[in-house]
Design a protein around this motif. Structure first.
Motif, PDB file in Angstrom:
ATOM      1  N   UNK A  87       0.927  -1.221   0.018  1.00  0.00           N
ATOM      2  CA  UNK A  87       0.108  -0.170  -0.014  1.00  0.00           C
ATOM      3  C   UNK A  87       0.688   1.398   0.002  1.00  0.00           C
ATOM      4  N   UNK A  88       1.884   1.249   0.895  1.00  0.00           N
ATOM      5  CA  UNK A  88       2.846   2.469   0.901  1.00  0.00           C
ATOM      6  C   UNK A  88       3.550   2.619  -0.317  1.00  0.00           C
ATOM      7  N   UNK A  89       3.941   1.737  -1.300  1.00  0.00           N
ATOM      8  CA  UNK A  89       4.616   1.536  -2.233  1.00  0.00           C
ATOM      9  C   UNK A  89       3.601   2.405  -3.393  1.00  0.00           C
ATOM     10  N   UNK A  90       2.291   1.882  -3.456  1.00  0.00           N
ATOM     11  CA  UNK A  90       1.448   2.407  -4.198  1.00  0.00           C
ATOM     12  C   UNK A  90       0.877   3.885  -4.236  1.00  0.00           C
ATOM     13  N   UNK A  91       0.703   3.941  -2.828  1.00  0.00           N
ATOM     14  CA  UNK A  91       0.229   5.335  -2.558  1.00  0.00           C
ATOM     15  C   UNK A  91       1.333   6.404  -2.641  1.00  0.00           C
ATOM     16  N   UNK A  92       2.563   6.246  -2.599  1.00  0.00           N
ATOM     17  CA  UNK A  92       3.402   7.289  -2.873  1.00  0.00           C
ATOM     18  C   UNK A  92       3.233   8.379  -1.973  1.00  0.00           C
ATOM     19  N   UNK A  93       3.156   8.091  -0.661  1.00  0.00           N
ATOM     20  CA  UNK A  93       2.629   9.405   0.267  1.00  0.00           C
ATOM     21  C   UNK A  93       3.351  10.745   0.193  1.00  0.00           C
ATOM     22  N   UNK A  94       4.626  10.539  -0.421  1.00  0.00           N
ATOM     23  CA  UNK A  94       5.551  11.784  -0.452  1.00  0.00           C
ATOM     24  C   UNK A  94       5.435  12.712  -1.832  1.00  0.00           C
ATOM     25  N   UNK A  95       4.694  11.903  -2.506  1.00  0.00           N
ATOM     26  CA  UNK A  95       4.525  12.712  -4.159  1.00  0.00           C
ATOM     27  C   UNK A  95       3.207  13.270  -3.914  1.00  0.00           C
ATOM     28  N   UNK A  96       3.328  14.756  -4.314  1.00  0.00           N
ATOM     29  CA  UNK A  96       1.994  15.645  -4.424  1.00  0.00           C
ATOM     30  C   UNK A  96       1.814  15.818  -6.008  1.00  0.00           C
ATOM     31  N   UNK A  97       0.791  14.856  -6.457  1.00  0.00           N
ATOM     32  CA  UNK A  97       0.453  14.942  -7.774  1.00  0.00           C
ATOM     33  C   UNK A  97      -0.027  16.266  -8.163  1.00  0.00           C
ATOM     34  N   UNK A  98      -0.573  17.074  -7.625  1.00  0.00           N
ATOM     35  CA  UNK A  98      -0.992  18.507  -8.158  1.00  0.00           C
ATOM     36  C   UNK A  98       0.474  19.186  -8.585  1.00  0.00           C
ATOM     37  N   UNK A  99       1.326  19.129  -7.666  1.00  0.00           N
ATOM     38  CA  UNK A  99       2.515  19.821  -8.163  1.00  0.00           C
ATOM     39  C   UNK A  99       3.351  19.236  -9.390  1.00  0.00           C
ATOM     40  N   UNK A 100       3.387  17.792  -9.534  1.00  0.00           N
ATOM     41  CA  UNK A 100       3.760  17.174 -10.666  1.00  0.00           C
ATOM     42  C   UNK A 100       3.102  17.516 -11.727  1.00  0.00           C
ATOM     43  N   UNK A 101       1.746  17.392 -11.722  1.00  0.00           N
ATOM     44  CA  UNK A 101       1.005  17.489 -12.831  1.00  0.00           C
ATOM     45  C   UNK A 101       1.043  19.315 -13.277  1.00  0.00           C
ATOM     46  N   UNK A 102       0.971  20.006 -12.357  1.00  0.00           N
ATOM     47  CA  UNK A 102       1.305  21.411 -12.593  1.00  0.00           C
ATOM     48  C   UNK A 102       2.611  21.711 -13.314  1.00  0.00           C
ATOM     49  N   UNK A 103       3.534  20.985 -13.071  1.00  0.00           N
ATOM     50  CA  UNK A 103       4.988  20.773 -13.700  1.00  0.00           C
ATOM     51  C   UNK A 103       4.968  20.513 -15.000  1.00  0.00           C
ATOM     52  N   UNK A 104       4.048  19.514 -15.404  1.00  0.00           N
ATOM     53  CA  UNK A 104       3.882  19.028 -16.811  1.00  0.00           C
ATOM     54  C   UNK A 104       3.287  19.952 -17.717  1.00  0.00           C
ATOM     55  N   UNK A 105       2.345  20.754 -17.232  1.00  0.00           N
ATOM     56  CA  UNK A 105       1.879  22.029 -18.061  1.00  0.00           C
ATOM     57  C   UNK A 105       3.093  22.823 -18.607  1.00  0.00           C
ATOM     58  N   UNK A 106       4.098  23.010 -17.911  1.00  0.00           N
ATOM     59  CA  UNK A 106       5.186  23.892 -18.430  1.00  0.00           C
ATOM     60  C   UNK A 106       5.977  23.230 -19.717  1.00  0.00           C
ATOM     61  N   UNK A 107       5.618  22.010 -20.136  1.00  0.00           N
ATOM     62  CA  UNK A 107       6.195  21.375 -21.207  1.00  0.00           C
ATOM     63  C   UNK A 107       5.638  21.880 -22.407  1.00  0.00           C
ATOM     64  N   UNK A 108       6.257  22.369 -23.233  1.00  0.00           N
ATOM     65  CA  UNK A 108       5.873  22.830 -24.552  1.00  0.00           C
ATOM     66  C   UNK A 108       6.809  22.771 -25.737  1.00  0.00           C
TER      67      UNK A 108
END
Length: 197
Positions: free
Chosen positions: A176-197
């Motif tokens: 569960x810990x492995x799949x939940x990735x508790x240290x990763x904030x998906x919102x920040x990562x997804x926001x970062x992907x928006x800068x790729x153009x």
């Protein structure tokens, strides 16, 4: 007509954007390894033992190599921004500690969110905005690096703790810990992907 200084700043900004793209490519590879690791851990849970254990060890080794590359890219970007003597927005005192970076990044993202709702979209293409973006990208990279490193350390501990004698409850909690990735904030990562153009 663009001065040499403007041109070199422009080239520096482009170099930073390239390094950011390479950094996010590394993040995508880490994500893929995480998904593969989750499957291997599940295989270990189902007692398909030796190959899964070996696969997880290889995966951790590969993740460590990518993490080192990410750290190098982050260092390059930080150095590049610091050498501009404030011509790009100041970004100094980089620390890889999550807590120190977290609030700054969240505040910065909130400000950017507020700006994006109050301004027209074409503002993002102005030169001044681009300068703000490369500094923002460096902060986002630092925060994502910190999250990914914490996630890696957790995965490394899980792999080193794997033992055929462990209880099914303990193994389930690791899965569960492995799949939940508790240290990763998906919102920040997804926001970062928006800068790729």
């Amino acid at each position: 007509m663009e001065s040499n200084e403007d041109q070199s700043l422009s080239e520096l900004e482009e170099e930073i954007f390239e390094k950011f793209r390479a950094f996010m490519t590394g993040i995508a590879k880490i994500d893929e390894l995480g998904i593969a690791g989750s499957r291997l851990l599940s295989g270990f849970q189902q007692a398909i033992v030796h190959s899964c254990t070996q696969g997880l060890c290889n995966l951790i080794r590969e993740a460590k190599e990518i993490l080192n590359e990410l750290e190098g890219l982050l260092g390059d970007v930080t150095s590049a921004i610091q050498t501009t003597d404030g011509k790009l927005l100041a970004f100094s005192g980089l620390d890889f500690d999550v807590e120190l970076i977290e609030q700054t990044t969240y505040n910065d993202l909130e400000e950017k969110d507020a700006l994006s709702h109050s301004q027209s979209p074409d503002i993002t293409s102005t030169k001044k905005k681009k300068s703000v973006d490369v500094t923002h990208l460096a902060m986002v990279m630092a925060f994502i690096y910190s999250m990914v490193k914490q996630d890696y350390l957790m995965q490394e501990k899980i792999v080193s703790a794997l033992d055929l004698k462990m209880s099914s409850e303990e193994l389930e909690s690791y899965c569960q810990m492995w799949s939940l990735r508790p240290f990763i904030n998906d919102e920040i990562v997804n926001g970062a992907w928006e800068h790729i153009h």
